[in-house]
Design a protein around this motif. Sequence first.
Motif, PDB file in Angstrom:
ATOM      1  N   ASN A 167       0.845  -1.193   0.000  1.00  0.00           N
ATOM      2  CA  ASN A 167       0.000   0.000   0.000  1.00  0.00           C
ATOM      3  C   ASN A 167       0.881   1.244   0.000  1.00  0.00           C
ATOM      4  N   PRO A 168       1.279   1.734  -1.169  1.00  0.00           N
ATOM      5  CA  PRO A 168       2.131   2.920  -1.218  1.00  0.00           C
ATOM      6  C   PRO A 168       1.519   4.148  -0.547  1.00  0.00           C
ATOM      7  N   ASP A 169       0.193   4.186  -0.422  1.00  0.00           N
ATOM      8  CA  ASP A 169      -0.448   5.328   0.230  1.00  0.00           C
ATOM      9  C   ASP A 169      -0.177   5.347   1.735  1.00  0.00           C
ATOM     10  N   ASP A 170       0.199   4.209   2.308  1.00  0.00           N
ATOM     11  CA  ASP A 170       0.554   4.125   3.723  1.00  0.00           C
ATOM     12  C   ASP A 170       2.036   4.464   3.865  1.00  0.00           C
ATOM     13  N   GLU A 171       2.346   5.735   3.719  1.00  0.00           N
ATOM     14  CA  GLU A 171       3.738   6.181   3.699  1.00  0.00           C
ATOM     15  C   GLU A 171       4.483   5.838   4.979  1.00  0.00           C
ATOM     16  N   GLN A 172       3.796   5.802   6.122  1.00  0.00           N
ATOM     17  CA  GLN A 172       4.469   5.501   7.388  1.00  0.00           C
ATOM     18  C   GLN A 172       5.079   4.101   7.383  1.00  0.00           C
ATOM     19  N   ALA A 173       4.580   3.229   6.527  1.00  0.00           N
ATOM     20  CA  ALA A 173       5.049   1.845   6.505  1.00  0.00           C
ATOM     21  C   ALA A 173       6.407   1.670   5.812  1.00  0.00           C
ATOM     22  N   TYR A 174       6.873   2.682   5.069  1.00  0.00           N
ATOM     23  CA  TYR A 174       8.116   2.494   4.313  1.00  0.00           C
ATOM     24  C   TYR A 174       8.862   3.778   3.969  1.00  0.00           C
ATOM     25  N   LEU A 175       8.172   4.896   3.833  1.00  0.00           N
ATOM     26  CA  LEU A 175       8.784   6.108   3.290  1.00  0.00           C
ATOM     27  C   LEU A 175       9.898   6.665   4.173  1.00  0.00           C
ATOM     28  N   THR A 176       9.719   6.632   5.479  1.00  0.00           N
ATOM     29  CA  THR A 176      10.750   7.140   6.383  1.00  0.00           C
ATOM     30  C   THR A 176      12.065   6.394   6.177  1.00  0.00           C
TER      31      THR A 176
ATOM     32  N   TYR B  67      16.661   8.758  -0.316  1.00  0.00           N
ATOM     33  CA  TYR B  67      15.674   8.954  -1.376  1.00  0.00           C
ATOM     34  C   TYR B  67      14.795  10.156  -1.031  1.00  0.00           C
ATOM     35  N   GLU B  68      14.487  10.964  -2.041  1.00  0.00           N
ATOM     36  CA  GLU B  68      13.647  12.146  -1.869  1.00  0.00           C
ATOM     37  C   GLU B  68      12.321  11.932  -2.595  1.00  0.00           C
ATOM     38  N   LEU B  69      11.226  12.134  -1.889  1.00  0.00           N
ATOM     39  CA  LEU B  69       9.902  11.996  -2.493  1.00  0.00           C
ATOM     40  C   LEU B  69       9.696  13.093  -3.525  1.00  0.00           C
ATOM     41  N   ARG B  70       9.323  12.704  -4.737  1.00  0.00           N
ATOM     42  CA  ARG B  70       9.095  13.664  -5.822  1.00  0.00           C
ATOM     43  C   ARG B  70       7.646  13.688  -6.289  1.00  0.00           C
ATOM     44  N   VAL B  71       6.985  12.509  -6.300  1.00  0.00           N
ATOM     45  CA  VAL B  71       5.616  12.416  -6.807  1.00  0.00           C
ATOM     46  C   VAL B  71       4.770  11.659  -5.798  1.00  0.00           C
ATOM     47  N   ARG B  72       3.597  12.211  -5.527  1.00  0.00           N
ATOM     48  CA  ARG B  72       2.639  11.556  -4.640  1.00  0.00           C
ATOM     49  C   ARG B  72       1.306  11.527  -5.386  1.00  0.00           C
ATOM     50  N   GLU B  73       0.878  10.326  -5.729  1.00  0.00           N
ATOM     51  CA  GLU B  73      -0.442  10.137  -6.316  1.00  0.00           C
ATOM     52  C   GLU B  73      -1.000   8.820  -5.810  1.00  0.00           C
TER      53      GLU B  73
END
Length: 185
Positions: A79-88, A95-101
């Motif tokens: 679930n890419p929308d669950d950013e807390q699960a992996y983005l940190t 890695y720098e977040l560039r696109v969020r959709e």
Amino acid sequence: MPEPLDGTTLAAKLVHGPRPTTVTIVDYDPAWPVRFEHRAAELRDLLGERARLIEHIGSTSVPGLAAKPIVDIVVGIDNPDDEQAYLTDLEAAGYELRVRERAHRALRGGTDSEPVNLHCYPPGHVEVRKYLAFRDRLRANEADRDAYAALKRQLATREWPDINYYAEAKRPLIDEILARAGWRG
């Protein structure tokens, strides 16, 4: 079929807004698959079981194809929308977040000399299947590979208000190649 790209839609997806760019296309470099393997191993260590899929995509994944010297990777995240699960974890690794959709995050990582674009989608997402079908077709068909390289070189002769407009300009040929590959979505 996706809607045509417009500035308002694009701005809503881009974390830092549009970035004017020129595109540099270079001849194939056999170091690209090695760079992918190195990054894939790092991602496996970093994400563990959260990475359901790690694939080399884009032009650098096609032997003999001229490309932007940026390794593209798709990572299957449930679930890419669950950013807390992996983005940190990805951001801590540079890695720098560039696109969020919806169902997609795009990040930029690597170094100036070895940049990486990282796309996070659910593993079975239609865009993942499309990336892989397109890659496999270009690997298998020299005429399509040559046509794609020629278009990219021609499009690289101009400046773009954002890299996404360059990608959009390639879409008609990509769609033709996918149709020849039997792509049904």
